[in-house]
Scaffold this motif. Structure first.
Motif, PDB file in Angstrom:
ATOM      1  N   THR A 344      49.187  63.300  18.566  1.00  0.00           N
ATOM      2  CA  THR A 344      50.590  63.208  18.167  1.00  0.00           C
ATOM      3  C   THR A 344      51.304  62.163  19.007  1.00  0.00           C
ATOM      4  O   THR A 344      52.065  61.332  18.491  1.00  0.00           O
ATOM      5  N   TRP A 345      51.075  62.188  20.303  1.00  0.00           N
ATOM      6  CA  TRP A 345      51.682  61.197  21.196  1.00  0.00           C
ATOM      7  C   TRP A 345      51.197  59.789  20.829  1.00  0.00           C
ATOM      8  O   TRP A 345      51.987  58.833  20.810  1.00  0.00           O
ATOM      9  N   ARG A 346      49.912  59.679  20.539  1.00  0.00           N
ATOM     10  CA  ARG A 346      49.350  58.360  20.222  1.00  0.00           C
ATOM     11  C   ARG A 346      49.906  57.813  18.912  1.00  0.00           C
ATOM     12  O   ARG A 346      50.047  56.595  18.757  1.00  0.00           O
ATOM     13  N   ALA A 347      50.236  58.723  17.967  1.00  0.00           N
ATOM     14  CA  ALA A 347      50.852  58.261  16.715  1.00  0.00           C
ATOM     15  C   ALA A 347      52.178  57.569  17.008  1.00  0.00           C
ATOM     16  O   ALA A 347      52.510  56.536  16.414  1.00  0.00           O
ATOM     17  N   GLY A 348      52.948  58.146  17.941  1.00  0.00           N
ATOM     18  CA  GLY A 348      54.196  57.518  18.335  1.00  0.00           C
ATOM     19  C   GLY A 348      53.966  56.207  19.072  1.00  0.00           C
ATOM     20  O   GLY A 348      54.670  55.218  18.838  1.00  0.00           O
ATOM     21  N   SER A 349      52.981  56.174  19.953  1.00  0.00           N
ATOM     22  CA  SER A 349      52.685  54.950  20.708  1.00  0.00           C
ATOM     23  C   SER A 349      52.237  53.827  19.778  1.00  0.00           C
ATOM     24  O   SER A 349      52.551  52.648  20.006  1.00  0.00           O
ATOM     25  N   TRP A 350      51.510  54.181  18.714  1.00  0.00           N
ATOM     26  CA  TRP A 350      51.091  53.176  17.722  1.00  0.00           C
ATOM     27  C   TRP A 350      52.320  52.520  17.090  1.00  0.00           C
ATOM     28  O   TRP A 350      52.362  51.298  16.911  1.00  0.00           O
ATOM     29  N   VAL A 351      53.309  53.322  16.752  1.00  0.00           N
ATOM     30  CA  VAL A 351      54.537  52.781  16.167  1.00  0.00           C
ATOM     31  C   VAL A 351      55.206  51.819  17.144  1.00  0.00           C
ATOM     32  O   VAL A 351      55.628  50.718  16.762  1.00  0.00           O
ATOM     33  N   LEU A 352      55.295  52.206  18.398  1.00  0.00           N
ATOM     34  CA  LEU A 352      55.946  51.352  19.393  1.00  0.00           C
ATOM     35  C   LEU A 352      55.200  50.034  19.566  1.00  0.00           C
ATOM     36  O   LEU A 352      55.815  48.970  19.727  1.00  0.00           O
ATOM     37  N   ASN A 353      53.894  50.081  19.521  1.00  0.00           N
ATOM     38  CA  ASN A 353      53.095  48.871  19.715  1.00  0.00           C
ATOM     39  C   ASN A 353      53.173  47.920  18.528  1.00  0.00           C
ATOM     40  O   ASN A 353      53.100  46.701  18.692  1.00  0.00           O
ATOM     41  N   HIS A 354      53.322  48.465  17.316  1.00  0.00           N
ATOM     42  CA  HIS A 354      53.258  47.636  16.116  1.00  0.00           C
ATOM     43  C   HIS A 354      54.632  47.298  15.527  1.00  0.00           C
ATOM     44  O   HIS A 354      54.727  46.380  14.699  1.00  0.00           O
ATOM     45  N   ALA A 355      55.656  48.033  15.898  1.00  0.00           N
ATOM     46  CA  ALA A 355      56.956  47.818  15.266  1.00  0.00           C
ATOM     47  C   ALA A 355      57.999  47.221  16.208  1.00  0.00           C
ATOM     48  O   ALA A 355      59.083  46.854  15.763  1.00  0.00           O
ATOM     49  N   ARG A 356      57.691  47.085  17.460  1.00  0.00           N
ATOM     50  CA  ARG A 356      58.727  46.694  18.435  1.00  0.00           C
ATOM     51  C   ARG A 356      59.256  45.289  18.211  1.00  0.00           C
ATOM     52  O   ARG A 356      60.380  44.966  18.618  1.00  0.00           O
ATOM     53  N   TYR A 357      58.471  44.425  17.555  1.00  0.00           N
ATOM     54  CA  TYR A 357      58.916  43.047  17.352  1.00  0.00           C
ATOM     55  C   TYR A 357      59.446  42.798  15.938  1.00  0.00           C
ATOM     56  O   TYR A 357      59.681  41.648  15.570  1.00  0.00           O
ATOM     57  N   VAL A 358      59.605  43.857  15.167  1.00  0.00           N
ATOM     58  CA  VAL A 358      60.128  43.739  13.807  1.00  0.00           C
ATOM     59  C   VAL A 358      61.534  44.329  13.797  1.00  0.00           C
ATOM     60  O   VAL A 358      61.710  45.528  13.996  1.00  0.00           O
ATOM     61  N   GLU A 360      63.674  45.034  11.505  1.00  0.00           N
ATOM     62  CA  GLU A 360      63.959  46.073  10.516  1.00  0.00           C
ATOM     63  C   GLU A 360      63.329  47.418  10.864  1.00  0.00           C
ATOM     64  O   GLU A 360      63.635  48.419  10.224  1.00  0.00           O
ATOM     65  N   LEU A 361      62.454  47.433  11.853  1.00  0.00           N
ATOM     66  CA  LEU A 361      61.767  48.675  12.229  1.00  0.00           C
ATOM     67  C   LEU A 361      62.202  49.190  13.600  1.00  0.00           C
ATOM     68  O   LEU A 361      61.568  50.099  14.142  1.00  0.00           O
ATOM     69  N   GLN A 362      63.294  48.639  14.119  1.00  0.00           N
ATOM     70  CA  GLN A 362      63.761  49.107  15.423  1.00  0.00           C
ATOM     71  C   GLN A 362      64.216  50.561  15.373  1.00  0.00           C
ATOM     72  O   GLN A 362      64.154  51.278  16.376  1.00  0.00           O
ATOM     73  N   TRP A 363      64.690  50.992  14.203  1.00  0.00           N
ATOM     74  CA  TRP A 363      65.066  52.403  14.065  1.00  0.00           C
ATOM     75  C   TRP A 363      63.876  53.304  14.363  1.00  0.00           C
ATOM     76  O   TRP A 363      64.028  54.381  14.973  1.00  0.00           O
ATOM     77  N   ALA A 364      62.675  52.879  13.906  1.00  0.00           N
ATOM     78  CA  ALA A 364      61.470  53.682  14.121  1.00  0.00           C
ATOM     79  C   ALA A 364      61.126  53.754  15.605  1.00  0.00           C
ATOM     80  O   ALA A 364      60.763  54.816  16.122  1.00  0.00           O
TER      81      ALA A 364
END
Length: 428
Positions: A344-358, A360-364
């Protein structure tokens, strides 16, 4: 009057749920987390509102044109394995005839957590989940915070009777988990007075958590605030607020509160603390004796303690999510529980790693950070409470899975658009 109002609210929501099952997700979380019917004084306290909402929601999912599927991610598969292991373990329970009621209760929570996950199809649905949890728990936090301020912290804050969070320790941990979610919502509120109201609610929830006199919650609150500062935006502003507010809050609390917290340094002389350690050792010894399935539910009695505890007569509940799972479901169940938390924690970390530079995905990213902070508070405070089946962490698990799926979908669409543009440019 309260009973009538709650009944009208529940039945008034049913037509909307039938039209849009995602409303049922919000209604279910509201009725299961806030337990508003427990604020009544008559028939509402025993009315099956949760069952009614669940039934209408699932019926609406069946007849709705949109297809609702369970995403078979690593988190979901592990979650299903954990639930299956608990269920099979009841066949080998110390008291097979006594575990049925608790098993049904746990399966309802786990089953509806999966339903909630299936209904989280859009960003707004995940926001609904966060808002519902915040409003449900925030009600008790604001109420408890005002009570603590008015009484000068002389009396303990308690949760709603007959619920998961009816004790002072339990409601305090729930409020600690609520604070990061409130912090996330501040940037989603456009009205300045709404922002100020949310900030005030955060302060009142923190005061209520302190006013519970819960030592475990105090540790969880400290860990959560540090992690929230590390994960949150506006570090300078937040840091200054914490440097000012935290000392003031500690000075405000009465001497009896500080005396109770001081027992953390001398736990050997505290009967409650030693009772918890005795229960932890019982769970550890039981799991070593029955490593596959443990003892299942209903193991906290004199017979089991006389068999496995160092102090047989000192019977306590598990007082730890970790030792609760270990004693009830053995080392295998404990391993699945830890794996579920890790994935569960890693699912969140995946989002941070892949969405931080987009952009439109800063909300995520913002949402995931605060959900992780909330779960960290649960992991720290849960080390001292029997809340392994508390539903809010599982709803937050569902939120993290849903956000990852939404981010994956958005990134895939962006990749497809980029590929199409590349081909078009090459042809031109």
């Amino acid at each position: 009057m309260r009973d009538v109002i709650i009944t009208l609210m529940v039945f008034g929501a049913l037509p909307f749920i039938f039209r849009n099952p995602s409303y049922g997700m919000a209604a279910w979380i509201w009725i299961s987390v806030m337990n508003p019917h427990m604020q009544g004084w008559g028939f509402a306290r025993t009315a099956p509102y949760a069952a009614i909402i669940a039934a209408v929601t699932m019926l609406a999912m069946l007849v709705n044109r949109e297809r609702y599927r369970l995403p078979m991610t690593g988190v979901v598969i592990t979650f299903l394995a954990f639930v299956a292991w608990m269920s099979v373990g009841t066949l080998f329970a110390f008291y097979p005839g006594m575990v049925g009621e608790q098993l049904i209760k746990v399966l309802k929570i786990m089953g509806m957590s999966l339903v909630v996950l299936m209904l989280l199809k859009k960003r707004e649905h995940v926001d609904w989940l966060i808002w519902t949890v915040v409003l449900s728990l925030g009600f008790y936090g604001v109420k408890g915070g005002i009570f603590t301020l008015v009484t000068g912290g002389a009396y303990r804050v308690w949760g709603p009777s007959g619920t998961f969070i009816d004790g002072n320790n339990e409601v305090a941990l729930a409020l600690v988990m609520c604070i990061p979610l409130m912090y996330y919502l501040i940037d989603r509120i456009e009205n300045k007075w709404g922002k100020r109201a949310m900030l005030a609610s955060i302060g009142l929830c923190a005061i209520a958590a302190l006013g519970s006199y819960s030592r475990g919650a105090a540790l969880a609150l400290g860990a959560m605030l540090v992690f929230m500062w590390l994960k949150g935006k506006h570090k300078i502003k937040l840091g200054l607020v914490l440097l000012i507010v935290v000392p003031l809050a500690l000075v405000f609390m009465p001497e009896q509160w500080h005396t109770r917290l001081d027992t953390l340094n001398s736990y050997e002389q505290d009967a409650s603390a030693m009772g918890r350690i005795n229960a932890w050792k019982m769970a550890f010894n039981l799991a070593n004796d029955r490593p596959m399935f443990g003892g299942s539910f209903e193991i906290y009695n004199r017979e089991i303690f006389s068999r496995y505890a160092p102090v047989p007569d000192d019977v306590h509940a598990a007082h730890s999510i970790y030792f609760q799972v270990l004693g009830e479901h053995g080392w295998v169940g404990f391993g699945l529980y830890l794996l579920l938390g890790f994935l569960t924690w890693r699912a969140g970390s995946w989002v941070l790693n892949h969405a931080r530079y987009v952009d439109e995905l800063q909300w995520a990213c913002d949402m995931v950070r605060m959900i992780q902070v909330s779960l960290l508070g649960f992991m720290v405070g849960g080390a001292f409470l029997s809340l392994a089946y508390f539903d809010v962490p599982y709803y937050l698990m569902a939120a993290l899975v849903a956000v990852r799926l939404l981010v994956e979908k958005e990134l895939a669409q962006r990749s497809d658009k980029a590929a199409v543009k590349e081909v078009a440019d090459a042809v031109a």
